[in-house]
Write an enzyme that holds these catalytic residues in place. Sequence first.
Site, PDB file in Angstrom:
ATOM      1  N   LYS A 229       0.871  -1.186   0.000  1.00 41.31           N
ATOM      2  CA  LYS A 229       0.000   0.000   0.000  1.00 41.31           C
ATOM      3  C   LYS A 229       0.902   1.228   0.000  1.00 41.31           C
ATOM      4  O   LYS A 229       1.783   1.341   0.860  1.00 41.31           O
ATOM      5  CB  LYS A 229      -0.883  -0.019   1.259  1.00 41.31           C
ATOM      6  CG  LYS A 229      -1.663   1.267   1.509  1.00 41.31           C
ATOM      7  CD  LYS A 229      -2.610   1.110   2.688  1.00 41.31           C
ATOM      8  CE  LYS A 229      -3.251   2.425   3.078  1.00 41.31           C
ATOM      9  NZ  LYS A 229      -4.334   2.261   4.054  1.00 41.31           N
TER      10      LYS A 229
HETATM   11  C1  5RP Z   1      -1.494   4.800   7.412  1.00 45.21           C
HETATM   12  C2  5RP Z   1      -2.581   3.820   7.280  1.00 45.21           C
HETATM   13  C3  5RP Z   1      -3.838   4.253   7.923  1.00 45.21           C
HETATM   14  O1  5RP Z   1      -3.992   3.721   9.146  1.00 45.21           O
HETATM   15  C4  5RP Z   1      -5.023   4.221   7.054  1.00 45.21           C
HETATM   16  O2  5RP Z   1      -5.250   2.961   6.492  1.00 45.21           O
HETATM   17  C5  5RP Z   1      -4.908   5.316   6.062  1.00 45.21           C
HETATM   18  O3  5RP Z   1      -6.047   5.499   5.276  1.00 45.21           O
HETATM   19  P1  5RP Z   1      -6.354   6.898   4.600  1.00 45.21           P
HETATM   20  O4  5RP Z   1      -5.052   7.648   4.473  1.00 45.21           O
HETATM   21  O5  5RP Z   1      -6.932   6.585   3.256  1.00 45.21           O
HETATM   22  O6  5RP Z   1      -7.325   7.626   5.480  1.00 45.21           O
HETATM   23  O7  5RP Z   1      -2.436   2.776   6.695  1.00 45.21           O
HETATM   24  O8  5RP Z   1      -0.474   4.548   6.532  1.00 45.21           O
END
Ligand code: 5RP
Length: 291
Positions: A201
Amino acid sequence: MPETDTEGARYQAEVPQPAPGFFLKGAHQLDWGMKNRLARVFSPQSGRTVMLAVDHGYFQGPTTGLERIDLNIVPLLPYCDALFCTRGILRSVIPAESPRPMVLRASGGPSILKELSDEQIAMDMEDAVRLNAAGVGIQVFIGGEFETRSIHNMTRLVDAGLRYGVPVMGVTAVGTNMVRDARYFRLACRIIAEMGAQYVKTYYVEEGFETVTASCPVPIVMAGGRKLPEIAALTMAWNAVQQGAAGVDMGRNIFQSDAPKAMIRAVHAVVHKNMKPAEALDLFHSLRAEG
Ligand code: 5RP
């Protein structure tokens, strides 16, 4: 520091990496259980996913939009391909009847009041299996104070995941004072993949995102980041998938929208149907008007 990079041509972003016999990049030589879990998160038809990220509470507490996951997030479950959450929320709030695959946050430790890279593995893989998880996710802090430990956390989790057939999503965690450019994300994503994560991710960058996806041998899902106007978030998702991302794992840009259900459906159309951002915004407006 990495060698000096000349961005562009030498990444050959237009040439897909072969994955004979399976629909997902880098996954064709994995075992059946691992492939089956990946095929629950990523659509075998489109090769992409819309994950809904609601794990923020593991270091931020009840952030805006996540005050009541039972009221604000559970109604969105039918519209996501997978939910990214903590095991605490899963056990306490998410209905076990939900057919949606769950990807569990498996790292943690510091709150927003402390050094965020000081994380540890925060759940046992055996518990992920007990919870029928489709995967686990963990932060990796390339360039961060506890970089080495965060990589070691991930490699231990990958070893456990390989033992049980549970894919690991490595998350590029970027410190506030670090440069967010393609060069940094190529470095971070490639390290995460080389150290064994089944998918990564990471954040979208305007310049050279296709070199980030091309040089990462496993699928990349785009992180959402801070809340943007809907058209900007839909455009970012569109650009990311057109430039090689295998979908998104978005949180705030969905649950902080004033119409989260309309927004996740618009994101779904962009990711799975290649709907262009302007058309997806029209879809968002008409779904929001329907209520
Ligand atoms: C940080 C993460 C978060 O906890 C979350 O998943 C982020 O989601 P978003 O930025 O779309 O609100 O993974 O790296």
